[in-house]
Design an enzyme around this catalytic site. Structure first.
Site, PDB file in Angstrom:
ATOM      1  NE  ARG A  54      34.974 101.261  -1.539  1.00  0.00           N
ATOM      2  CZ  ARG A  54      34.743 100.129  -0.891  1.00  0.00           C
ATOM      3  NH1 ARG A  54      33.579  99.496  -1.016  1.00  0.00           N
ATOM      4  NH2 ARG A  54      35.641  99.627  -0.062  1.00  0.00           N
ATOM      5  CG  ASP A  55      32.787 100.127   2.774  1.00  0.00           C
ATOM      6  OD1 ASP A  55      31.608  99.762   2.858  1.00  0.00           O
ATOM      7  OD2 ASP A  55      33.736  99.318   2.865  1.00  0.00           O
TER       8      ASP A  55
ATOM      9  CG  HIS B  89      27.917  99.817   0.079  1.00  0.00           C
ATOM     10  ND1 HIS B  89      27.414  99.241  -1.065  1.00  0.00           N
ATOM     11  CD2 HIS B  89      29.249  99.553   0.091  1.00  0.00           C
ATOM     12  CE1 HIS B  89      28.399  98.646  -1.727  1.00  0.00           C
ATOM     13  NE2 HIS B  89      29.522  98.827  -1.046  1.00  0.00           N
TER      14      HIS B  89
ATOM     15  CB  SER C 105      33.751  91.625   2.204  1.00  0.00           C
ATOM     16  OG  SER C 105      34.925  91.642   1.451  1.00  0.00           O
TER      17      SER C 105
ATOM     18  CG  HIS D 201      38.326  97.047   3.845  1.00  0.00           C
ATOM     19  ND1 HIS D 201      38.158  98.373   3.471  1.00  0.00           N
ATOM     20  CD2 HIS D 201      37.066  96.530   3.943  1.00  0.00           C
ATOM     21  CE1 HIS D 201      36.863  98.628   3.343  1.00  0.00           C
ATOM     22  NE2 HIS D 201      36.177  97.530   3.624  1.00  0.00           N
TER      23      HIS D 201
ATOM     24  CG  HIS E 220      32.918  95.734   6.597  1.00  0.00           C
ATOM     25  ND1 HIS E 220      32.001  96.720   6.325  1.00  0.00           N
ATOM     26  CD2 HIS E 220      33.710  95.644   5.504  1.00  0.00           C
ATOM     27  CE1 HIS E 220      32.225  97.208   5.108  1.00  0.00           C
ATOM     28  NE2 HIS E 220      33.260  96.569   4.590  1.00  0.00           N
TER      29      HIS E 220
ATOM     30  CE1 TYR F 202      31.648  92.236  -0.769  1.00  0.00           C
ATOM     31  CE2 TYR F 202      29.654  93.159  -1.758  1.00  0.00           C
ATOM     32  CZ  TYR F 202      31.032  93.119  -1.640  1.00  0.00           C
ATOM     33  OH  TYR F 202      31.797  93.963  -2.405  1.00  0.00           O
TER      34      TYR F 202
END
Length: 336
Positions: A16-17, A20, A170, A197, A199, A288
């Protein structure tokens, strides 16, 4: 080996991520091979959908090469024990999208809102519970709200029926002490489970994940080989190794998760998930993570520095859903 501590639940977001980074062009074969590897490695949940969630395939966010319902179904075909999660952003995905995802094989939904907008999620959370899904509230861009506001919004998710609430970094902008503060406050204020979650735009994803666990998070996200928006996420196979060294029980087989990362995911990655100039600025300016490729395209089109675009987006406090602002900012910089 250290005595085992409380169990943690790993949710892998490669499919899913990682959409991108893949420009939403996963093939059914890539989905099946990755899903099979995650299942065999003992990962309990993994996410499959457009990078911006159900219904995200669009001009605004990028069209999917293959309908996400086909991808969910392809993943479901090869799973013996792992459960499939989907992301839903109210206003992008609608209730019918979630119902269709369940028919295709989804068993968890993570309803994602901006950190100050949990109130738009009520009907989606309630539908998730009605459909028998593991239902999660996902507070994105957590760095943009004071801890008290984060707790206030998380309580709305809990009130609506969410079984887990996530603080979502995010932009990859949070520092470990900020994660400790936010997750600790959620743990003290809620009766449901807490997730994190991260990054890796500031190279802090794993450090922040460990801080979250120490503060009370029991659900933690990762992606294989860091495949995700920006510089990617906490690296699932590295996280599994570190957590085993620390004595946490995850149920994930280290060799098998390494094999799917290195033998399945690495060959189809379009580029290594490095911390580049652009992705570093995402974390530095709090933008983001999924804006990175859009900013790169805008910089090329208008012959400006993508870092300038991202700094300006950070100054304007741009959030997910404002991808159209990227071209506007680039054009303004070009004219100045």
């Amino acid at each position: 080996m250290t005595a085992k501590k409380a169990a943690l639940t790993i949710v892998d977001v490669t499919l899913r991520d990682g959409s991108h980074a893949m420009k939403h062009a996963f093939t059914e074969e890539q989905i099946r091979d990755t899903a099979r590897g995650l299942d065999e490695a003992g990962v309990p949940y993994f996410e499959v959908s457009h990078g911006d969630g159900l219904g995200g395939s669009s001009l605004q966010y990028g069209f999917s090469a293959i309908d996400e319902l086909k991808l969910i179904a392809a993943a479901k075909e090869v799973c013996q024990q792992a459960k499939i999660s989907v992301l839903l952003l109210p206003g992008i995905g609608v209730k019918e999208d979630l119902e269709a995802a369940v028919t295709a094989g989804a068993e968890m939904v993570r309803v994602a809102t901006h950190v100050t907008e949990a109130d738009v999620s009520k009907q989606h959370i309630e539908l998730g519970r009605k459909l028998g899904l593991k239902t999660v509230g996902f507070l994105m861009m957590a760095h943009m709200a004071p801890t008290a506001k984060l707790v206030e919004q998380a309580k709305l998710f809990e009130e609506y029926g969410a079984e887990i609430v996530y603080a979502v970094d995010s932009a990859g902008a949070l520092l470990p002490y900020e994660v400790t503060e936010k997750i600790g406050a959620l743990r003290q204020s809620l009766s449901i489970e807490i997730g994190f979650h991260g990054h890796n735009n500031l190279s802090l994803a794993l450090a922040n994940t460990l801080a979250a666990i120490d503060a009370g998070a029991s659900y933690i996200d990762g992606s294989l080989r860091c495949l995700g928006a920006g510089s990617g996420n906490t690296q699932t196979e590295v996280m599994a190794a570190v957590l085993d060294r620390l004595g946490y029980e995850t149920g994930v087989d280290l060799y098998k998760i390494m094999d799917v990362a290195n033998n399945v995911v690495a060959p189809y990655m379009p580029r290594p998930q490095e911390i580049t100039g652009g992705s570093l600025i995402l974390g530095y300016s709090g933008v983001y993570s999924s804006f990175l490729l859009h900013a790169g395209a805008a910089a090329k089109r208008f012959q400006v520095d993508e870092r300038d675009i991202l700094i300006e987006l950070g100054r304007r406090k741009a959030v997910g859903g404002q991808e159209d602002l990227i071209m506007e900012v680039a054009a303004e910089i070009a004219r100045s």
